[in-house]
Design an enzyme around this catalytic site. Structure first.
Site, mmCIF file in Angstrom:
data_model
loop_
_atom_site.group_PDB
_atom_site.id
_atom_site.type_symbol
_atom_site.label_atom_id
_atom_site.label_comp_id
_atom_site.label_asym_id
_atom_site.label_seq_id
_atom_site.Cartn_x
_atom_site.Cartn_y
_atom_site.Cartn_z
ATOM 1 N N ARG A 295 31.199 7.685 -29.818
ATOM 2 C CA ARG A 295 30.542 7.714 -28.574
ATOM 3 C C ARG A 295 30.737 9.334 -28.086
ATOM 4 O O ARG A 295 29.656 9.560 -27.381
ATOM 5 C CB ARG A 295 31.656 6.917 -27.514
ATOM 6 C CG ARG A 295 31.219 5.606 -27.721
ATOM 7 C CD ARG A 295 32.041 4.459 -26.874
ATOM 8 N NE ARG A 295 31.557 3.264 -26.858
ATOM 9 C CZ ARG A 295 32.259 2.053 -26.645
ATOM 10 N NH1 ARG A 295 33.615 2.439 -25.780
ATOM 11 N NH2 ARG A 295 31.734 1.004 -26.514
ATOM 12 N N TYR A 439 22.557 3.065 -28.058
ATOM 13 C CA TYR A 439 23.602 2.674 -28.947
ATOM 14 C C TYR A 439 25.034 3.134 -28.774
ATOM 15 O O TYR A 439 25.383 3.786 -27.799
ATOM 16 C CB TYR A 439 23.084 2.792 -30.424
ATOM 17 C CG TYR A 439 22.869 4.233 -30.880
ATOM 18 C CD1 TYR A 439 23.077 5.541 -30.311
ATOM 19 C CD2 TYR A 439 21.964 4.429 -32.224
ATOM 20 C CE1 TYR A 439 22.955 6.733 -30.761
ATOM 21 C CE2 TYR A 439 21.724 5.708 -32.467
ATOM 22 C CZ TYR A 439 22.094 6.927 -31.591
ATOM 23 O OH TYR A 439 21.944 8.162 -32.229
ATOM 24 N N GLU A 440 25.943 2.613 -29.514
ATOM 25 C CA GLU A 440 27.396 2.761 -29.434
ATOM 26 C C GLU A 440 27.645 2.146 -28.019
ATOM 27 O O GLU A 440 28.692 2.719 -27.265
ATOM 28 C CB GLU A 440 27.647 4.261 -29.674
ATOM 29 C CG GLU A 440 27.270 5.025 -30.764
ATOM 30 C CD GLU A 440 27.631 3.951 -32.357
ATOM 31 O OE1 GLU A 440 28.680 3.369 -32.267
ATOM 32 O OE2 GLU A 440 27.053 4.008 -33.208
ATOM 33 N N GLY A 441 27.296 1.342 -27.545
ATOM 34 C CA GLY A 441 27.603 0.722 -25.933
ATOM 35 C C GLY A 441 26.591 1.356 -25.310
ATOM 36 O O GLY A 441 26.450 2.577 -25.046
#
Length: 597
Positions: A295, A439-441
């Site tokens: 992140r 992406y990655e949340g």
């Protein structure tokens, strides 16, 4: 194609002046990390990014990856570039020496990551995912697994992935269906399908090490029943070279909007042999070690692409002649003035410059805190640093990818019609930047993490790591008339942030939808206030250097002060509108009946 030049002067400013990076070598484990050594590392990183990675960025985008019968091939030039990258030791700079790494500080690694993202984000995905897998395995893997796999991953001979998402579930990982059956010999049979797996299959390395979320037969329901497994593409032989093919294959690659030279794969696991990483049913703990690393790295992706777009837009604005200045001809020898003379072009360029340089300072702050959390001898300092990193991680990921995407859009706008044409290279930055918000949340998930987890954690302890230093700074600068034009806007934004924090916490205790409705606006309000604080500190440093004579670098410091002024006057006022939205509450969206959409 838009040119790229690594912003080394500004990186040195962040490391050596804004955050006194000269103290890095005073931390245990960083004794050799003197400013001269770090500067040499950045210089060499700039060379490989400018001369090796950037030249294949557009061609890689146009060619993309190809898939045939389970085999994925990267675009022309990528294999050679990757070998050069490995030969230079760039896969190992932030890894521990005991596994063959160079043990560089996170602060330095973040600057190198930015250069890679600016020059060729698709390429950077391959070593980037490997580093995330390294982090999780190093933190939670058994010693035997670490000794067998990490040296090869650190050297770049083997790469890594993170396999989370499945066709029916993304954020809600408790719904995963991938199974892990014990085999009785310490290994497990992994069966299931994962999608959107970056670097899941490619031709850059001799082996690919997948870290896979799966459920054991006795797994509890939901996220508490998830375990993490190491599943290699090829099972290592006795001499630790790739042996028999494991039961994992790439079923397809995605055809995407951007990062086309990065293989995004559907991965099928059919009784593949894997080994448990960490404890049974504790896979989320290990995976979040990787996720938090990723992140922060994704936030740097937004910064890197925004910086590249700014550089391209600035060069074009100086070169492109069109129209005359509103206040009279500035270039009488030509038929028109460069578009840089126009107020709206200057507004766009300064927005890019102010947000990207502020973003670089924020990355530096968090990276320095990570170094302190991992290496400072005082437990209290380590805890304070961990708290700050936890608080700012969702902000770095979401704010910097939002600002980076906005900056890439501005870059195309500066070019006008030419920006919309592929040959100039500007539209690729937009397409590549868009995924970073997802992406990655997704950024909405980051906002929920901030208000739902980070705000209330440990009775608000993490919040104090930001609120206290800002409050102390404002108090210290209260009588500094020369800083009033910078400190007063920060004070107003900080007051709004404090009031919004109280309102979101209070309303959220009664109705969680209220916190959810405010989350995205709150994160941006928080992030813009953080940048304002860092811009004030930047002005402090610039003013001090100018008073000392600036050592021939007065133009740099004067530009810093002027950029800070623009940020305070033309960017930070967004916090007023954000505050109004937050305080309006969530009724206008939550009272809207489903059938009324």
């Amino acid at each position: 194609m838009a040119a790229y030049k690594a912003p080394l002067r500004d990186m040195r400013f962040v490391m050596n002046e804004l955050f006194s990076g000269t103290t890095l070598h005073q931390l245990p484990g960083y004794e050799d990390m003197t400013p001269d050594v770090i500067d040499a590392v950045l210089e060499e990183a700039a060379k490989i990014c400018e001369q090796v990675l950037h030249p294949i960025n557009r061609s890689g985008d146009e060619e993309g990856c190809t898939y045939e019968n389970g085999v994925v091939r990267t675009p022309k030039g990528f294999r050679e570039a990757y070998q050069t990258f490995c030969d230079g030791g760039w896969t190992s700079i932030a890894c521990k020496p005991e596994f063959g790494g160079q043990g560089m500080p996170k602060l330095v690694n973040s600057m190198v990551e930015e250069m890679i993202c600016s020059s060729n984000l698709s390429f950077g995905m391959y070593p980037g995912l490997s580093h995330g897998a390294y982090v999780a395995l190093e933190a939670y893997g058994a010693d035997e697994l670490k000794q067998q796999y990490l040296p090869k991953m650190v050297s770049g001979e083997w790469s890594g992935t993170m396999c989370l998402t499945e066709p029916h579930c993304g954020t809600d990982l408790g719904m995963i269906r991938t199974k892990a059956e014990p085999r009785g010999d310490g290994s497990y049979a992994i069966t299931g399908t994962k999608i959107f797996i970056s670097a899941g299959e490619h031709d850059l390395t001799e082996n690919i090490i997948h870290l896979v979320l799966a459920k054991l037969p006795d797994a509890p329901e939901g996220a508490k029943g998830i375990s993490l497994f190491l599943v290699p593409k090829f099972l290592p032989d006795a001499d630790n070279t790739p042996g028999p093919r494991n039961g994992v294959m790439c079923g397809a690659i995605e055809h995407k909007m951007g990062i086309k030279a990065s293989a995004t794969c559907v991965m099928n696991f059919d009784g593949a042999t894997g080994w448990l990483v960490g404890q049974p049913h504790k896979g989320m703990q290990a995976m979040f070690a990787m996720m938090n690393t990723e992140r922060l790295a994704v936030g740097v992706q937004g910064l890197g692409l925004g910086e590249a777009s700014y550089q391209g837009a600035l060069a074009y604005a100086k070169d492109r002649i069109q129209g005359r200045s509103l206040t009279g001809t500035k270039n009488p020898e030509a038929k028109a003035d460069p578009i840089l003379v126009h107020p709206d072009v200057r507004r766009m360029l300064l927005t890019q410059k102010a947000t990207m340089e502020g973003s670089r300072a924020l990355v530096g702050w968090v990276a320095q805190a990570l170094d302190l959390a991992n290496h400072h001898p005082d437990p209290a300092v380590r805890q304070e640093s961990e708290d700050l990193v936890a608080l700012l991680t969702p902000i770095v990921k979401a704010l910097l990818t939002d600002l980076g995407y906005e900056a890439t859009n501005i870059g195309v706008q500066v070019y006008g019609g030419h920006g919309y044409i592929r040959e100039w290279g500007m539209e690729q930055y937009i397409r590549d930047a868009r995924i970073a918000q997802i992406y990655e949340g997704t950024n909405g998930i980051q906002a929920l993490d901030l208000v739902g987890r980070k705000m209330p954690a440990n009775a608000g302890r993490s919040l104090r790591r930001f609120f206290h230093p800002v409050a102390e700074y404002l108090e210290a600068k209260g009588d500094d008339d020369d800083m009033e034009e910078f400190v007063l806007p920060l004070a107003k934004a900080f007051t709004r942030l404090q009031q919004a924090t109280g309102a979101v916490a209070q309303k959220g205790m009664v109705n969680r939808d209220e916190a959810g409705a405010a989350a995205t606006d709150y994160l941006r309000l928080f992030g813009l206030t953080a940048l304002a604080y860092l811009w004030c500190r930047t002005v402090d440093v610039a003013r001090a250097r100018l008073a000392e004579g600036a050592n021939g670098d007065a133009a740099f410091y004067e530009a810093k002060i002027k950029t800070a002024r623009f940020y305070m006057q033309r960017v930070l006022p967004q916090t007023g509108a954000l505050f109004s939205c937050i305080m309006a509450g969530g009724a206008s969206m939550m009272d809207f009946a489903d059938h009324e959409f």
